[in-house]
Design a protein around this motif. Sequence first.
Motif, short mmCIF file in Angstrom:
data_model
loop_
_atom_site.label_atom_id
_atom_site.label_comp_id
_atom_site.label_asym_id
_atom_site.label_seq_id
_atom_site.Cartn_x
_atom_site.Cartn_y
_atom_site.Cartn_z
N ILE A 105 0.84 -1.19 0.00
CA ILE A 105 0.00 0.00 0.00
C ILE A 105 0.88 1.24 0.00
O ILE A 105 0.63 2.20 -0.75
CB ILE A 105 -0.94 0.01 1.22
N ASP A 106 1.91 1.24 0.82
CA ASP A 106 2.86 2.36 0.83
C ASP A 106 3.44 2.59 -0.56
O ASP A 106 3.52 3.72 -1.04
CB ASP A 106 4.01 2.08 1.81
N ARG A 160 2.38 9.43 -5.99
CA ARG A 160 3.06 10.71 -5.69
C ARG A 160 4.10 11.02 -6.76
O ARG A 160 4.18 12.15 -7.26
CB ARG A 160 3.71 10.61 -4.32
N ASN A 161 4.91 10.03 -7.11
CA ASN A 161 5.96 10.24 -8.10
C ASN A 161 5.40 10.58 -9.47
O ASN A 161 5.96 11.43 -10.19
CB ASN A 161 6.85 9.00 -8.18
N ASN A 165 -3.75 6.64 5.67
CA ASN A 165 -3.09 7.92 5.90
C ASN A 165 -1.91 8.15 4.97
O ASN A 165 -1.38 9.26 4.89
CB ASN A 165 -2.62 8.01 7.36
N GLN A 166 -1.53 7.10 4.24
CA GLN A 166 -0.46 7.26 3.25
C GLN A 166 -0.83 8.32 2.21
O GLN A 166 0.05 9.01 1.68
CB GLN A 166 -0.19 5.94 2.53
N ALA A 167 -2.12 8.46 1.93
CA ALA A 167 -2.56 9.46 0.96
C ALA A 167 -2.21 10.87 1.42
O ALA A 167 -1.72 11.69 0.64
CB ALA A 167 -4.07 9.34 0.73
N LEU A 179 1.57 15.67 1.18
CA LEU A 179 2.49 16.62 1.81
C LEU A 179 3.88 16.54 1.16
O LEU A 179 4.49 17.57 0.84
CB LEU A 179 2.60 16.33 3.30
N GLU A 180 4.36 15.33 0.91
CA GLU A 180 5.66 15.17 0.27
C GLU A 180 5.64 15.70 -1.16
O GLU A 180 6.63 16.28 -1.62
CB GLU A 180 6.04 13.68 0.27
#
Length: 208
Positions: free
Chosen positions: A102-103, A110-111, A170-172, A177-178
């Motif tokens: 999932i991470d 994100r990438n 919460n990874q979302a 943020l990153e």
Amino acid sequence: MSAPRDMSTRQQVLHMLKLQGPLSAREITAELNITEMAVRRHLATLEKDGYIAPHLVRQTAGRPSAVYGLTDAGETLFPKTYPKVTLDLLGELEDEAGEEMIDLLFERRRNKLRERYKKEMEDKDLEGRVHSLARIQNDGGYMTELTKDGDGYTLHEYNCPISEVADVYNQACRCELELFESLLQASVTRTECLAKGGRCCTYKIKPS
């Protein structure tokens, strides 16, 4: 299938267009059994609100006639199960491959977003990058508000299109943020979060 009669007239029109596809004012009038003038008033309001749009259909004889269909905004008025399906799939994946997978999925998302938008940030100062980010997020349905805050900025997001997913994973939120830090090349701090019961997602942005 007729629209339920306990709906308002405008709801009935939207319901008909969803079930039957594009219809003319005359066809809608015949089914609702009200005057064509009343139907056209409702159509005008729905068109003004962005829920329907007309287009011309050529007839074998005579002038083209207008039919009305739902817009993308109109489609959003009807229930969707996408978040539930997404959560079910993520849950199955987590059971099979563990939380690390999932991470990895959120990090890959994100990438990809970073690669998609980094060109829009090139050759801009922090102010330009922040305004570009606010526009990108607003176009994505996040309902952003940007204010100047001393030597930095405050970005509010009043809507989260993936809120049901973010509530569970919460990874979302972490990856968002990153992503902001990477695109803005600045210090970004989240001070309020919708997924944690906040009124909005709030980001404080300052030069690095």
